[in-house]
Design a protein around this motif. Structure first.
Motif, PDB file in Angstrom:
ATOM      1  N   ALA A 134       0.837  -1.212   0.000  1.00  0.00           N
ATOM      2  CA  ALA A 134       0.000   0.000   0.000  1.00  0.00           C
ATOM      3  C   ALA A 134       0.869   1.258   0.000  1.00  0.00           C
ATOM      4  O   ALA A 134       0.566   2.235  -0.695  1.00  0.00           O
ATOM      5  CB  ALA A 134      -0.917  -0.016   1.221  1.00  0.00           C
ATOM      6  N   CYS A 135       1.944   1.237   0.778  1.00  0.00           N
ATOM      7  CA  CYS A 135       2.843   2.394   0.819  1.00  0.00           C
ATOM      8  C   CYS A 135       3.485   2.650  -0.530  1.00  0.00           C
ATOM      9  O   CYS A 135       3.661   3.805  -0.947  1.00  0.00           O
ATOM     10  CB  CYS A 135       3.923   2.178   1.883  1.00  0.00           C
ATOM     11  N   LYS A 136       3.849   1.593  -1.222  1.00  0.00           N
ATOM     12  CA  LYS A 136       4.467   1.760  -2.547  1.00  0.00           C
ATOM     13  C   LYS A 136       3.494   2.435  -3.516  1.00  0.00           C
ATOM     14  O   LYS A 136       3.916   3.226  -4.371  1.00  0.00           O
ATOM     15  CB  LYS A 136       4.922   0.412  -3.083  1.00  0.00           C
ATOM     16  N   GLU A 137       2.219   2.114  -3.399  1.00  0.00           N
ATOM     17  CA  GLU A 137       1.231   2.776  -4.249  1.00  0.00           C
ATOM     18  C   GLU A 137       1.177   4.276  -3.951  1.00  0.00           C
ATOM     19  O   GLU A 137       1.131   5.109  -4.870  1.00  0.00           O
ATOM     20  CB  GLU A 137      -0.146   2.130  -4.053  1.00  0.00           C
ATOM     21  N   LEU A 138       1.186   4.619  -2.671  1.00  0.00           N
ATOM     22  CA  LEU A 138       1.180   6.036  -2.293  1.00  0.00           C
ATOM     23  C   LEU A 138       2.442   6.733  -2.785  1.00  0.00           C
ATOM     24  O   LEU A 138       2.399   7.865  -3.280  1.00  0.00           O
ATOM     25  CB  LEU A 138       1.073   6.174  -0.774  1.00  0.00           C
ATOM     26  N   ARG A 139       3.565   6.081  -2.656  1.00  0.00           N
ATOM     27  CA  ARG A 139       4.836   6.680  -3.078  1.00  0.00           C
ATOM     28  C   ARG A 139       4.886   6.864  -4.589  1.00  0.00           C
ATOM     29  O   ARG A 139       5.597   7.737  -5.103  1.00  0.00           O
ATOM     30  CB  ARG A 139       6.003   5.814  -2.610  1.00  0.00           C
ATOM     31  N   ALA A 140       4.091   6.050  -5.311  1.00  0.00           N
ATOM     32  CA  ALA A 140       4.028   6.180  -6.773  1.00  0.00           C
ATOM     33  C   ALA A 140       3.009   7.222  -7.219  1.00  0.00           C
ATOM     34  O   ALA A 140       2.850   7.462  -8.412  1.00  0.00           O
ATOM     35  CB  ALA A 140       3.703   4.821  -7.392  1.00  0.00           C
TER      36      ALA A 140
ATOM     37  N   LEU B 269      -3.750   7.274  -4.841  1.00  0.00           N
ATOM     38  CA  LEU B 269      -4.588   7.362  -3.644  1.00  0.00           C
ATOM     39  C   LEU B 269      -4.406   8.657  -2.842  1.00  0.00           C
ATOM     40  O   LEU B 269      -4.916   8.759  -1.727  1.00  0.00           O
ATOM     41  CB  LEU B 269      -4.345   6.160  -2.716  1.00  0.00           C
ATOM     42  N   HIS B 270      -3.746   9.647  -3.386  1.00  0.00           N
ATOM     43  CA  HIS B 270      -3.541  10.885  -2.634  1.00  0.00           C
ATOM     44  C   HIS B 270      -4.850  11.616  -2.363  1.00  0.00           C
ATOM     45  O   HIS B 270      -4.936  12.383  -1.390  1.00  0.00           O
ATOM     46  CB  HIS B 270      -2.569  11.805  -3.386  1.00  0.00           C
ATOM     47  N   GLU B 271      -5.849  11.374  -3.195  1.00  0.00           N
ATOM     48  CA  GLU B 271      -7.145  12.031  -2.981  1.00  0.00           C
ATOM     49  C   GLU B 271      -7.815  11.547  -1.692  1.00  0.00           C
ATOM     50  O   GLU B 271      -8.764  12.178  -1.211  1.00  0.00           O
ATOM     51  CB  GLU B 271      -8.070  11.782  -4.176  1.00  0.00           C
ATOM     52  N   GLN B 272      -7.324  10.460  -1.122  1.00  0.00           N
ATOM     53  CA  GLN B 272      -7.887   9.938   0.128  1.00  0.00           C
ATOM     54  C   GLN B 272      -7.349  10.677   1.360  1.00  0.00           C
ATOM     55  O   GLN B 272      -7.824  10.453   2.470  1.00  0.00           O
ATOM     56  CB  GLN B 272      -7.579   8.444   0.255  1.00  0.00           C
ATOM     57  N   PHE B 273      -6.386  11.564   1.140  1.00  0.00           N
ATOM     58  CA  PHE B 273      -5.842  12.349   2.251  1.00  0.00           C
ATOM     59  C   PHE B 273      -6.622  13.662   2.312  1.00  0.00           C
ATOM     60  O   PHE B 273      -6.260  14.666   1.705  1.00  0.00           O
ATOM     61  CB  PHE B 273      -4.340  12.579   2.052  1.00  0.00           C
ATOM     62  N   VAL B 274      -7.714  13.619   3.061  1.00  0.00           N
ATOM     63  CA  VAL B 274      -8.730  14.668   2.998  1.00  0.00           C
ATOM     64  C   VAL B 274      -8.699  15.624   4.186  1.00  0.00           C
ATOM     65  O   VAL B 274      -9.485  16.576   4.233  1.00  0.00           O
ATOM     66  CB  VAL B 274     -10.131  14.027   2.887  1.00  0.00           C
ATOM     67  N   VAL B 275      -7.824  15.390   5.150  1.00  0.00           N
ATOM     68  CA  VAL B 275      -7.773  16.249   6.328  1.00  0.00           C
ATOM     69  C   VAL B 275      -7.216  17.616   5.945  1.00  0.00           C
ATOM     70  O   VAL B 275      -6.281  17.724   5.147  1.00  0.00           O
ATOM     71  CB  VAL B 275      -6.897  15.608   7.428  1.00  0.00           C
ATOM     72  N   ASP B 276      -7.780  18.669   6.507  1.00  0.00           N
ATOM     73  CA  ASP B 276      -7.299  20.025   6.255  1.00  0.00           C
ATOM     74  C   ASP B 276      -5.876  20.181   6.785  1.00  0.00           C
ATOM     75  O   ASP B 276      -5.525  19.652   7.840  1.00  0.00           O
ATOM     76  CB  ASP B 276      -8.223  21.034   6.944  1.00  0.00           C
ATOM     77  N   MET B 277      -5.047  20.911   6.069  1.00  0.00           N
ATOM     78  CA  MET B 277      -3.678  21.136   6.510  1.00  0.00           C
ATOM     79  C   MET B 277      -3.615  21.863   7.848  1.00  0.00           C
ATOM     80  O   MET B 277      -2.716  21.642   8.650  1.00  0.00           O
ATOM     81  CB  MET B 277      -2.905  21.931   5.450  1.00  0.00           C
ATOM     82  N   ILE B 278      -4.564  22.764   8.082  1.00  0.00           N
ATOM     83  CA  ILE B 278      -4.615  23.473   9.364  1.00  0.00           C
ATOM     84  C   ILE B 278      -5.531  22.682  10.296  1.00  0.00           C
ATOM     85  O   ILE B 278      -6.727  22.555  10.044  1.00  0.00           O
ATOM     86  CB  ILE B 278      -5.119  24.916   9.191  1.00  0.00           C
ATOM     87  N   GLN B 279      -4.952  22.153  11.351  1.00  0.00           N
ATOM     88  CA  GLN B 279      -5.683  21.229  12.209  1.00  0.00           C
ATOM     89  C   GLN B 279      -5.134  21.306  13.630  1.00  0.00           C
ATOM     90  O   GLN B 279      -3.965  21.617  13.846  1.00  0.00           O
ATOM     91  CB  GLN B 279      -5.521  19.792  11.686  1.00  0.00           C
ATOM     92  N   GLY B 280      -5.997  21.028  14.593  1.00  0.00           N
ATOM     93  CA  GLY B 280      -5.530  20.848  15.955  1.00  0.00           C
ATOM     94  C   GLY B 280      -4.957  19.460  16.125  1.00  0.00           C
ATOM     95  O   GLY B 280      -5.110  18.591  15.266  1.00  0.00           O
ATOM     96  N   GLY B 281      -4.259  19.253  17.254  1.00  0.00           N
ATOM     97  CA  GLY B 281      -3.789  17.911  17.555  1.00  0.00           C
ATOM     98  C   GLY B 281      -2.370  17.609  17.151  1.00  0.00           C
ATOM     99  O   GLY B 281      -1.964  16.438  17.115  1.00  0.00           O
ATOM    100  N   ALA B 282      -1.593  18.649  16.796  1.00  0.00           N
ATOM    101  CA  ALA B 282      -0.160  18.472  16.519  1.00  0.00           C
ATOM    102  C   ALA B 282       0.130  17.545  15.350  1.00  0.00           C
ATOM    103  O   ALA B 282       1.198  16.949  15.276  1.00  0.00           O
ATOM    104  CB  ALA B 282       0.568  17.977  17.774  1.00  0.00           C
ATOM    105  N   GLY B 283      -0.833  17.410  14.439  1.00  0.00           N
ATOM    106  CA  GLY B 283      -0.622  16.554  13.270  1.00  0.00           C
ATOM    107  C   GLY B 283      -1.172  15.153  13.411  1.00  0.00           C
ATOM    108  O   GLY B 283      -1.025  14.331  12.496  1.00  0.00           O
ATOM    109  N   THR B 284      -1.827  14.869  14.532  1.00  0.00           N
ATOM    110  CA  THR B 284      -2.372  13.524  14.742  1.00  0.00           C
ATOM    111  C   THR B 284      -3.353  13.136  13.642  1.00  0.00           C
ATOM    112  O   THR B 284      -3.364  11.990  13.177  1.00  0.00           O
ATOM    113  CB  THR B 284      -3.056  13.434  16.119  1.00  0.00           C
TER     114      THR B 284
END
Length: 466
Positions: free
Chosen positions: A80-86, A89-104
């Motif tokens: 799965a990681c190799k697919e991301l590195r290629a 599936l980046h569209e599945q990373f939907v969290v806003d860049m500005i967020q609470g929680g120190a990046g959690t």
């Protein structure tokens, strides 16, 4: 219309419906609902997604080698990681860049996407975490507090390398123009007043030299990003990571990325310290200031074209006015100025966020990351635009430059060693009062012979090349 289906996932707060087609899970879904802030999601920053996948793959491989992650799980996570590195599936990373929680939320977005894709590869449905779990397996031997800072450094390093390349290309464009203008004499100016002669080539060479200094400073700052805190887990003590994990995962990550990574000597300090990010931001501000100053000069030197300095001609890019026919504005230097203003503001954001860290963690790295990613990307785009759409095609207005030298009272500075400071000063005042040229008055008053005057005002001597 297709009906959206959901699966039910649970966490310590209870149950929540997650879209069935989503590879992310409940933690990401809560973050989507909580942090609708900037409109910029983690998936819009490919370097960060790839860096997270690099770390998760390295961790899975090392955890398997240490005997705490079964082979089937490790293989699925790595695939799965190799697919991301290629780039998938980046569209599945939907969290806003500005967020609470120190990046959690960013770390959990990665854990959940990798877990659910790994489950698919193992033949299980999404959300069937009894077979492979985002926290227990994908996040094994890790914490957000060592994963997120390390991922930021890797991603920022990648963006910084691209900015270095853009700076080098822009410097080369200035160097080429400097060579082309090497024999074009002009007046130098201090405080917007005539100073002493120079060549237009020298002026453009100075812009190239300033960029070269910025390249060196940026390269040094990028090197500082290669020291990471991976293996420190929650606060730098390495709690819940097996013996030997830290060095092994660093070495594996270095092989995956091709970077000479080192582990910080004090992981507790490194987990709370953002010094490398502050240093990078300071260099980006330096670059922005130099680019803006240079853009100011280009706008000033090209002003007019007839009622200003008009010493250089910028390539026309677009019509400049909706009411004034024929007007052409210096739009490329203007946009670089605006990028610089943004980057300088971003540096203040970084400084405030870095200062606001408390005890063993800085909770504000997400806004630091967002500010730095924007600065890197916009500076790189600005350099490219300035190079290809402005500097490469700048022309010298040699008639205007020649006239400015002959008419300038600043020539008296070159004659001061021959006439003395007092006499040269009187000559300057008389030239200003009468509107006549300095050279005419010198010859008329027999202060110097024609041969002496030619020698004193020779191009080589005037420009420091004698």
């Amino acid at each position: 219309m297709a009906v959206m289906t959901h699966r039910i996932e649970h966490d310590l707060l209870g149950e929540l419906a997650v879209p069935e087609q989503a590879l992310y899970g409940i933690h990401t879904q809560r973050a989507r609902e909580n942090f609708s802030i900037s409109g910029a999601s983690v998936g819009q920053f490919p370097d960060l997604v790839v860096a997270l996948a690099d770390i998760k793959q390295a961790a899975a491989e090392v955890n398997h080698e240490l005997g705490i992650l079964p082979q089937a799980k490790a293989q699925a996570i790595v695939a799965a990681c190799k697919e991301l590195r290629a780039g998938a599936l980046h569209e599945q990373f939907v969290v806003d860049m500005i967020q609470g929680g120190a990046g959690t939320s960013t770390n959990m977005n990665a854990n959940e996407v990798i877990a659910n894709r790994a489950l698919e590869l193992m033949g299980h449905g999404r959300g069937r975490y009894e077979y492979l779990h985002p926290n227990e397996d994908v996040n094994l031997s890790q914490s957000t507090n060592d994963v997120y800072p390390t991922a930021l450094r890797l991603a920022l390093h990648a963006g910084g390398v691209r900015l270095l390349q853009a700076l080098a290309s822009l410097r080369e464009a200035f160097q080429e123009r400097a060579q082309a203008f090497s024999g074009v004499l002009k007046m130098g100016r201090t405080q917007l007043q005539d100073a002493v002669p120079m060549t237009l080539g020298q002026e453009f060479a100075s812009y190239a030299a300033m960029l070269a200094g910025d390249e060196r400073a940026l390269a040094h700052a990028l090197h500082g990003l290669l020291e990471i805190n991976l293996g420190g887990t929650a606060i730098g003590t390495g709690l819940n990571a097996p013996d030997g994990y830290g060095n092994r995962v660093r070495d594996r990550l270095a092989r995956l990325t091709g970077l000479a990574l080192t582990t910080a000597p004090d992981l507790i300090a490194a987990t709370q310290d953002t010094d490398a990010l502050v240093a990078l931001s300071a260099v980006l501000k330096r670059v922005a200031i130099k680019l803006s100053k240079t853009s100011n000069d280009l706008r000033l030197l090209s002003s007019g074209p007839r009622a200003g300095l008009g010493e250089i001609v910028l390539p026309p890019m677009q019509a400049g006015s909706s009411i004034m026919p024929g007007k052409i504005n210096p739009v490329i230097p203007e946009v670089v100025n605006q990028i610089a203003f943004e980057v300088i503001g971003n540096d203040l954001t970084v400084c405030m966020a870095a200062e606001a860290g408390q005890l063993q963690l800085n909770a504000f790295e997400p806004i630091i990351a967002f500010a730095l990613f924007k600065s890197l990307a916009h500076l790189r785009a600005g350099c490219a635009a300035l190079q290809t759409r402005c500097v490469a095609d700048i022309r010298a207005n040699e008639d205007a430059l020649r006239t400015s030298v002959h008419e300038s009272i600043g020539l008296v500075t070159a004659l001061s060693p021959y006439l003395g400071y007092e006499r040269a000063g009187k000559l300057a005042r008389d030239a200003q009062a009468t509107g006549r040229r300095v050279a005419e008055l010198v010859l008329e008053r027999k202060l110097m012979s024609a041969a002496q005057l030619d020698e004193a005002l020779g191009v080589q001597r005037l420009t420091g090349q004698a």
